[in-house]
Design a protein around this motif. Structure first.
Motif, PDB file in Angstrom:
ATOM      1  N   CYS B   5     -32.899  81.003  88.241  1.00 35.00           N
ATOM      2  CA  CYS B   5     -32.404  82.257  87.695  1.00 35.00           C
ATOM      3  C   CYS B   5     -30.906  82.297  87.941  1.00 35.00           C
ATOM      4  CB  CYS B   5     -33.076  83.443  88.389  1.00 35.00           C
ATOM      5  SG  CYS B   5     -32.330  84.997  87.881  1.00 35.00           S
ATOM      6  N   ILE B   6     -30.142  82.436  86.874  1.00 33.24           N
ATOM      7  CA  ILE B   6     -28.704  82.623  87.001  1.00 33.24           C
ATOM      8  C   ILE B   6     -28.444  84.096  86.749  1.00 33.24           C
ATOM      9  CG2 ILE B   6     -26.451  81.973  86.133  1.00 33.24           C
ATOM     10  CD1 ILE B   6     -27.691  79.361  85.186  1.00 33.24           C
ATOM     11  N   LEU B   7     -28.157  84.803  87.837  1.00 33.04           N
ATOM     12  CA  LEU B   7     -27.921  86.236  87.713  1.00 33.04           C
ATOM     13  C   LEU B   7     -26.435  86.462  87.458  1.00 33.04           C
ATOM     14  CD1 LEU B   7     -29.362  88.989  88.005  1.00 33.04           C
ATOM     15  CD2 LEU B   7     -28.520  89.039  90.342  1.00 33.04           C
ATOM     16  N   LEU B   8     -26.135  87.274  86.484  1.00 27.82           N
ATOM     17  CA  LEU B   8     -24.749  87.546  86.114  1.00 27.82           C
ATOM     18  C   LEU B   8     -24.471  89.006  86.447  1.00 27.82           C
ATOM     19  CD1 LEU B   8     -25.358  85.794  82.796  1.00 27.82           C
ATOM     20  CD2 LEU B   8     -23.852  84.880  84.542  1.00 27.82           C
ATOM     21  N   PRO B   9     -24.069  89.281  87.687  1.00 27.38           N
ATOM     22  CA  PRO B   9     -23.966  90.676  88.102  1.00 27.38           C
ATOM     23  C   PRO B   9     -22.854  91.437  87.386  1.00 27.38           C
ATOM     24  CG  PRO B   9     -23.152  89.222  89.826  1.00 27.38           C
ATOM     25  CD  PRO B   9     -23.708  88.347  88.761  1.00 27.38           C
ATOM     26  N   HIS B 135     -21.493  84.675  89.194  1.00 28.79           N
ATOM     27  CA  HIS B 135     -22.917  84.380  89.053  1.00 28.79           C
ATOM     28  C   HIS B 135     -23.558  84.204  90.422  1.00 28.79           C
ATOM     29  CE1 HIS B 135     -20.524  80.690  89.126  1.00 28.79           C
ATOM     30  NE2 HIS B 135     -21.458  80.255  89.934  1.00 28.79           N
ATOM     31  N   ARG B 136     -24.888  84.312  90.434  1.00 29.22           N
ATOM     32  CA  ARG B 136     -25.696  83.922  91.602  1.00 29.22           C
ATOM     33  C   ARG B 136     -26.817  83.045  91.074  1.00 29.22           C
ATOM     34  NH1 ARG B 136     -25.213  89.441  93.610  1.00 29.22           N
ATOM     35  NH2 ARG B 136     -27.429  89.859  93.393  1.00 29.22           N
ATOM     36  N   ILE B 137     -27.119  81.977  91.785  1.00 31.81           N
ATOM     37  CA  ILE B 137     -28.133  81.039  91.312  1.00 31.81           C
ATOM     38  C   ILE B 137     -29.220  80.897  92.370  1.00 31.81           C
ATOM     39  CG2 ILE B 137     -28.587  78.668  90.572  1.00 31.81           C
ATOM     40  CD1 ILE B 137     -25.816  78.475  89.532  1.00 31.81           C
ATOM     41  N   ASN B 151     -31.790  88.768  93.512  1.00 36.41           N
ATOM     42  CA  ASN B 151     -31.245  90.069  93.875  1.00 36.41           C
ATOM     43  C   ASN B 151     -30.611  90.047  95.260  1.00 36.41           C
ATOM     44  OD1 ASN B 151     -31.840  91.387  91.568  1.00 36.41           O
ATOM     45  ND2 ASN B 151     -33.870  92.070  92.233  1.00 36.41           N
ATOM     46  N   ALA B 152     -31.107  89.167  96.122  1.00 33.52           N
ATOM     47  CA  ALA B 152     -30.620  89.191  97.499  1.00 33.52           C
ATOM     48  C   ALA B 152     -30.018  87.863  97.944  1.00 33.52           C
ATOM     49  CB  ALA B 152     -31.768  89.558  98.452  1.00 33.52           C
ATOM     50  N   HIS B 153     -30.221  86.805  97.185  1.00 35.35           N
ATOM     51  CA  HIS B 153     -29.782  85.490  97.639  1.00 35.35           C
ATOM     52  C   HIS B 153     -28.839  84.861  96.625  1.00 35.35           C
ATOM     53  CE1 HIS B 153     -32.726  85.296 100.934  1.00 35.35           C
ATOM     54  NE2 HIS B 153     -33.552  85.881 100.083  1.00 35.35           N
ATOM     55  N   ASP B 154     -28.074  83.887  97.112  1.00 33.22           N
ATOM     56  CA  ASP B 154     -27.287  83.044  96.219  1.00 33.22           C
ATOM     57  C   ASP B 154     -27.350  81.630  96.760  1.00 33.22           C
ATOM     58  OD1 ASP B 154     -25.620  82.081  94.315  1.00 33.22           O
ATOM     59  OD2 ASP B 154     -23.779  82.785  95.250  1.00 33.22           O
ATOM     60  N   GLY B 155     -27.647  80.686  95.890  1.00 37.44           N
ATOM     61  CA  GLY B 155     -27.696  79.297  96.328  1.00 37.44           C
ATOM     62  C   GLY B 155     -29.009  78.923  96.996  1.00 37.44           C
ATOM     63  N   LEU B 156     -29.992  79.811  96.935  1.00 37.46           N
ATOM     64  CA  LEU B 156     -31.290  79.515  97.536  1.00 37.46           C
ATOM     65  C   LEU B 156     -32.049  78.550  96.631  1.00 37.46           C
ATOM     66  CD1 LEU B 156     -33.042  80.522  99.974  1.00 37.46           C
ATOM     67  CD2 LEU B 156     -34.099  82.107  98.360  1.00 37.46           C
ATOM     68  N   ALA B 157     -32.619  77.495  97.216  1.00 35.66           N
ATOM     69  CA  ALA B 157     -33.443  76.564  96.444  1.00 35.66           C
ATOM     70  C   ALA B 157     -34.741  76.361  97.201  1.00 35.66           C
ATOM     71  CB  ALA B 157     -32.718  75.237  96.257  1.00 35.66           C
ATOM     72  N   LEU B 158     -35.848  76.793  96.605  1.00 35.28           N
ATOM     73  CA  LEU B 158     -37.138  76.744  97.287  1.00 35.28           C
ATOM     74  C   LEU B 158     -37.992  75.657  96.652  1.00 35.28           C
ATOM     75  CD1 LEU B 158     -37.625  80.564  97.339  1.00 35.28           C
ATOM     76  CD2 LEU B 158     -36.962  79.129  99.259  1.00 35.28           C
ATOM     77  N   PRO B 159     -38.334  74.622  97.413  1.00 29.74           N
ATOM     78  CA  PRO B 159     -39.056  73.500  96.811  1.00 29.74           C
ATOM     79  C   PRO B 159     -40.516  73.811  96.522  1.00 29.74           C
ATOM     80  CG  PRO B 159     -38.640  73.085  99.137  1.00 29.74           C
ATOM     81  CD  PRO B 159     -37.975  74.392  98.822  1.00 29.74           C
ATOM     82  N   GLY B 160     -41.187  74.588  97.371  1.00 34.24           N
ATOM     83  CA  GLY B 160     -42.632  74.734  97.193  1.00 34.24           C
ATOM     84  C   GLY B 160     -43.078  76.186  97.132  1.00 34.24           C
ATOM     85  N   VAL B 161     -44.367  76.376  96.837  1.00 31.72           N
ATOM     86  CA  VAL B 161     -44.901  77.725  96.679  1.00 31.72           C
ATOM     87  C   VAL B 161     -44.919  78.449  98.034  1.00 31.72           C
ATOM     88  CG1 VAL B 161     -46.925  79.033  95.974  1.00 31.72           C
ATOM     89  CG2 VAL B 161     -46.266  76.991  94.711  1.00 31.72           C
ATOM     90  N   GLU B 162     -45.222  77.709  99.133  1.00 33.51           N
ATOM     91  CA  GLU B 162     -45.286  78.347 100.452  1.00 33.51           C
ATOM     92  C   GLU B 162     -43.936  78.927 100.834  1.00 33.51           C
ATOM     93  OE1 GLU B 162     -47.713  79.222 102.414  1.00 33.51           O
ATOM     94  OE2 GLU B 162     -48.880  78.606 100.662  1.00 33.51           O
ATOM     95  N   ALA B 163     -42.862  78.100 100.649  1.00 35.29           N
ATOM     96  CA  ALA B 163     -41.520  78.572 100.985  1.00 35.29           C
ATOM     97  C   ALA B 163     -41.158  79.773 100.129  1.00 35.29           C
ATOM     98  CB  ALA B 163     -40.506  77.439 100.784  1.00 35.29           C
ATOM     99  N   MET B 164     -41.614  79.743  98.868  1.00 35.84           N
ATOM    100  CA  MET B 164     -41.305  80.851  97.974  1.00 35.84           C
ATOM    101  C   MET B 164     -41.975  82.132  98.466  1.00 35.84           C
ATOM    102  SD  MET B 164     -42.332  81.211  93.998  1.00 35.84           S
ATOM    103  CE  MET B 164     -43.959  81.827  94.286  1.00 35.84           C
ATOM    104  N   GLU B 174     -36.803  97.701  98.010  1.00 35.07           N
ATOM    105  CA  GLU B 174     -35.982  98.353  96.978  1.00 35.07           C
ATOM    106  C   GLU B 174     -35.227  97.343  96.108  1.00 35.07           C
ATOM    107  OE1 GLU B 174     -33.324  98.498 100.716  1.00 35.07           O
ATOM    108  OE2 GLU B 174     -35.461  98.600 100.223  1.00 35.07           O
ATOM    109  N   ARG B 175     -35.247  96.056  96.509  1.00 39.69           N
ATOM    110  CA  ARG B 175     -34.567  95.051  95.682  1.00 39.69           C
ATOM    111  C   ARG B 175     -35.563  94.103  95.038  1.00 39.69           C
ATOM    112  NH1 ARG B 175     -28.991  93.381  98.252  1.00 39.69           N
ATOM    113  NH2 ARG B 175     -28.577  93.455  96.020  1.00 39.69           N
ATOM    114  N   ALA B 176     -36.831  94.474  95.029  1.00 47.07           N
ATOM    115  CA  ALA B 176     -37.870  93.562  94.547  1.00 47.07           C
ATOM    116  C   ALA B 176     -38.152  93.748  93.067  1.00 47.07           C
ATOM    117  CB  ALA B 176     -39.146  93.735  95.346  1.00 47.07           C
ATOM    118  N   GLY B 177     -37.322  94.501  92.371  1.00 43.26           N
ATOM    119  CA  GLY B 177     -37.515  94.646  90.939  1.00 43.26           C
ATOM    120  C   GLY B 177     -38.605  95.636  90.581  1.00 43.26           C
TER     121      GLY B 177
END
Lengths: 205, 471
Positions: B5-9, B135-137, B151-164, B174-177
Motif C-alpha cells: 500500500c502506497i499511502l499518499l497523505p 508517501h508511506r509504503i 495508517n501507522a507505519h512507514d517502511g514496514l514489510a511483513l513476510p508472513g500472515v503471523e507477522a501481519m 481509531e486508526r484501523a479504518g
C-alpha cells in the motif's frame, strides 16, 4: 598537457612533422584512387578529420572523387549524410557508383548556419561514417568546429568549397583542388607530410 | 508480502505544489462554502507560519498574510491519483485505486524481476520523490491489511500472515479504518488495540455493530478477501499546468514543460508504450490556444528526448502571446520497441544513435528536412529518384550513364558547348499520368571542362536545357 603521449601515436596521427619521411602504416581510409593514395601521407583520407575539396566549378569531378569512398563505407554498413547538397543527388547514378542508398541520408537546411549546425551534429554524434557539406561562406572558426566535431565523432568530413577559398588558410587536414581544364587534382595541404608538387591527372571516365 | 500500500497523505497538496515553480513558498489549500472558507492542507512553510489544516481562512489571514491560497479541486486530486496509478502500473499489472489517497499494488509476481524488496522499495521511493509526492509504503500479505497498517507505519514489510496478525493486533482502534462512531464506541468499551476487537466473538460484533464492520475486519485479517477494482490505464494522455501569472517568454515555459514531458514519460513507461505524436497547447487569455504539434518518426518514451524535442519546437513558435496554461495531449500511443543494440559495439564512441540524431535535426530544421534517397524504375529523370528511405525492390541500373547531380528543374544551358560526347538518348514517357516527357538527352562537354547532361525537346533543334552534371 599533463597526459603522457606516446611518440609513435603522435607520429602516426601526423601531428608532428618529421624531416625524414618514415614508413607509416597503410591508411585505413583509402580514397579508391591508387595514384592519389600513393602521394598522401596517410595513404588515404586523413582519419577522423576534415578534408576540403575545392572544385574549379560545379560538376568537375567532386563526386567522382568521393564515390569510391562512399561506396566502400556504405557497403560496410556506415551511414553517409549529405548536408544541404547544392543539387539533387541523382539516385540512379549514385547507385551505379556502388553507393548503398539505404545508408544515405540527405539533410536540407534553409540557412548556411543551420547547415553548419547540422553537419556538426552529425559528425559529433558518432553514428555517421562520413558527412558531406557544402559550406559556401564558412569562416575559419566554423571550419575548426567541423574539424573538432569530426575528431570527436571519428568520422570523415568532406567540405566542398569554392576555389576562391584556396587562398585562405584552413584547419582541414587535407585540401584538394580539382581543376577542370586540364582535369587534374592538386593537393594543396596534407597534414603530416609535404604536399606533392606535381598535380595528378584526373580525367573523367 | 504480496501487496503493498502506497499511502499518499498529501496527495492534493503535492499535486498543486509540483506544478509551482517554488514549492518552498507558503501555500495552503482551502475549501468549504464561500461564507466559511476552511484550510484543508498547508505545506511546511505555511505550517511554520502557524497555519494549520482546519483553521478558517479568516483566522489564517489574521495570523499571516504571506501565503498563497489555492482552491481545492477534488477532480484535480483524483487526476493525480489516476496519474500515480498509471505510474504504479509499470511495476505490476494489478493496481487498485479503490481506497482514496492510496495505491494498492500487487508485487508478489513482480519481485522476482524487480526485487528483492529493499531494492524495489528504494526504487519506488526514489521515483515518487522525483515525481514530488510524499508517501508511506507498507508491504503485507493482504491488501486491506496493508492499507490499515499504512495508517501507522512507514517502511514496514511483513513476510508472513503471523507477522501481519501481530502487527494488526497492535494497531490503535481509531486508526484501523473503522467508521468513526464504531471507533468511538470501541474506545468507550475499553477496546484500545485492534487485537482486542479481533478477539471478540463474531456474534457479539455482528450484534453490536453494522455489518460492514465485520466485513472490514474479515478483509483486514484475510479471512474473506473482497475483490479489488483493478486499474486499467487510459488510452490517452492529457495533462495541463496552469500558471498563476502570464508567461510571455519561451524560457519561462521550460520548467512546466519539463514537468509535463517527465509525466508523459512516466505514463508511457507505465503502460509499456511510446509516443509518436503529441500536441502542446499554449492557452491564452481571450484567444484560441496555440497548438504546437510535435511529431516523431519512431515511437519514443525517453523523458530527456521528449523534453528536447518539445523544447526545440516551442522555441520555433514565433511571437508568443502571453500564456496562461500549458497543456500536453497525446492520443497516439503505439507500442514501444526498444532500439536494437549490439552487444559489442563496433564504434565505442557512438554517443548518439541515429534515430535520436534524426529527431534532433528534424526538430530544428523542420519535419521534411531529413530524408533518405531511393531510386525508382522510371525513365523520366524527375521521377527516377525519391526522397524517402529505400524499401522494396531496387530497379536495375540504367543502360547509359546518369549524372550524379540533377538540377531540381532544368535551366537553359549557358555554358558554351565544346563537344557532344554521347546522345541523343530519347526519353519519352509518362503520357498516361500527365507528366508527359519527350526529350533528347545529350552528354556534352562544356568549354570550361565539366560535363553536363542536357536535353532539347524531341525532334527539335532548339537551345539545350541543362538538367544535370556528371560530377
Amino acid at each position: 598537457m599533463g597526459a603522457v603521449v606516446a611518440l609513435d601515436a603522435l607520429l602516426h596521427e601526423r601531428r608532428v612533422w618529421r624531416g625524414q619521411p618514415a614508413s607509416l602504416p597503410a591508411g585505413r581510409q583509402p580514397t579508391g584512387y591508387p595514384a592519389l593514395d600513393a602521394v598522401l601521407p596517410a595513404h588515404g583520407w586523413p582519419e577522423a578529420a576534415m578534408t576540403e575539396v575545392l572544385p574549379a566549378a560545379d560538376g568537375c569531378g567532386e563526386l567522382r572523387l568521393v564515390w569510391p569512398t562512399l561506396a566502400r563505407l556504405t557497403q560496410a554498413g556506415g551511414r553517409v549524410v549529405l548536408v544541404a547538397p547544392p543539387y539533387v543527388p541523382f539516385a540512379p547514378a549514385w547507385q551505379a557508383a556502388g553507393v548503398v542508398l539505404r545508408q544515405v541520408q540527405v539533410v536540407q537546411a534553409a540557412t548556411p548556419r543551420d547547415a553548419l549546425w547540422a553537419a556538426e551534429q552529425c559528425l559529433r554524434s558518432g553514428s555517421c561514417a562520413a558527412v558531406l557539406g557544402w559550406p559556401a561562406q564558412a569562416d575559419d572558426r566554423a571550419l575548426r568546429r567541423v574539424q573538432l566535431a569530426a575528431e570527436t565523432g571519428q568520422a570523415l568530413a568532406f567540405a566542398f568549397r569554392p576555389p576562391a577559398a584556396a587562398c585562405n588558410p584552413s584547419p582541414a587536414a587535407l585540401r584538394i583542388a580539382i581543376d577542370a581544364r586540364p582535369a587534374q587534382l592538386r593537393v594543396l595541404k596534407c597534414r603530416g607530410g609535404n604536399a606533392p608538387a606535381q598535380p595528378l591527372p584526373f580525367a573523367p571516365a | 508480502m504480496r501487496w503493498i500500500c502506497i499511502l499518499l497523505p498529501h496527495l492534493a497538496l503535492d499535486g498543486v505544489l509540483r506544478s509551482r515553480a517554488d514549492p518552498a513558498a507558503p501555500l495552503v489549500l482551502v475549501g468549504g462554502p464561500a461564507q466559511r472558507r476552511v484550510l484543508l492542507a498547508a505545506n511546511p512553510a505555511a505550517r511554520a507560519r502557524g497555519l494549520r489544516a482546519g483553521q478558517p481562512l479568516a483566522a489564517a489571514q489574521a495570523i499571516s498574510r504571506d501565503f498563497v491560497a489555492i482552491d481545492h479541486d477534488p477532480a484535480e486530486a483524483a487526476g493525480w491519483h489516476r496519474f500515480l496509478g498509471a505510474w504504479a502500473y509499470g511495476f505490476s499489472s494489478q493496481v487498485s485505486l479503490q481506497y482514496p489517497g492510496a495505491l494498492l499494488v500487487e508485487i508478489g509476481a513482480s519481485l522476482s524481476l524487480l526485487g528483492p524488496w529493499p531494492r524495489l522499495e528504494a526504487r519506488l521511493r526514489r521515483e515518487l520523490t522525483a515525481l514530488g509526492f510524499r508517501h508511506r509504503i507498507v508491504a503485507a500479505p493482504q491488501p486491506a491489511a496493508a492499507r490499515v497498517l499504512a495508517n501507522a507505519h512507514d517502511g514496514l514489510a511483513l513476510p508472513g500472515v503471523e507477522a501481519m496478525r501481530r502487527a494488526l493486533a497492535q494497531m490503535p482502534v481509531e486508526r484501523a479504518g473503522l467508521p468513526r462512531e464504531v471507533a468511538t464506541a470501541c474506545a468507550r468499551m475499553g477496546l484500545v488495540r485492534l487485537g482486542q476487537v479481533l478477539a471478540l466473538p463474531r456474534e457479539s460484533i455482528a450484534r453490536r455493530f453494522p455489518a460492514e464492520v465485520l466485513r472490514h475486519l474479515d478483509a483486514v485479517t484475510g479471512d474473506r478477501v473482497p475483490a479489488l477494482e483493478s486499474y486499467a490505464p487510459p488510452d490517452r494522455f492529457d495533462a495541463r499546468i496552469e500558471f498563476g501569472f502570464e508567461v510571455t517568454a519561451t524560457p519561462a515555459l521550460a520548467f512546466p514543460l519539463k514537468r509535463l514531458t517527465a509525466d508523459l514519460a512516466a505514463f508511457l513507461a507505465g503502460r509499456d508504450g511510446g509516443v509518436q505524436r503529441f500536441v502542446l497547447q499554449l492557452e491564452h487569455a481571450g484567444a484560441a490556444a496555440t497548438e504546437v504539434p510535435v511529431g516523431l518518426l519512431s515511437t519514443e518514451r525517453d523523458a530527456a528526448m521528449l523534453l528536447e524535442m518539445a523544447r526545440v519546437r516551442l522555441e520555433r513558435v514565433p511571437a508568443l502571446a502571453p500564456v496562461q496554461a500549458l497543456r500536453l495531449v497525446a492520443h497516439e500511443l503505439p507500442a514501444f520497441v526498444p532500439a536494437h543494440r549490439e552487444l559489442f559495439d563496433e564504434r565505442p564512441q557512438q554517443t548518439l544513435p541515429w534515430p535520436q540524431l534524426r529527431e534532433r535535426l528534424r526538430a530544428r530544421l523542420g519535419d521534411a528536412a531529413v530524408h533518405g534517397l531511393r531510386s525508382r524504375a522510371d525513365h523520366r529523370p524527375e521521377r527516377a529518384w525519391q526522397p524517402e528511405d529505400e524499401a522494396g525492390r531496387t530497379p536495375p541500373a540504367a543502360a547509359s550513364p546518369r549524372p550524379g547531380w540533377l538540377l531540381a528543374r532544368p535551366l537553359p544551358l549557358r555554358e558554351a558547348v565544346a563537344a557532344i560526347l554521347a546522345g541523343p538518348e530519347r526519353i519519352e514517357s509518362g503520357w498516361w499520368d500527365g507528366g508527359d516527357v519527350r526529350r533528347d538527352y545529350y552528354r556534352v562537354a562544356t568549354a570550361a571542362g565539366p560535363q553536363a547532361w542536357a536535353w532539347r525537346p524531341a525532334g527539335e533543334d532548339g537551345p539545350l536545357m541543362l538538367h544535370g552534371w556528371f560530377a
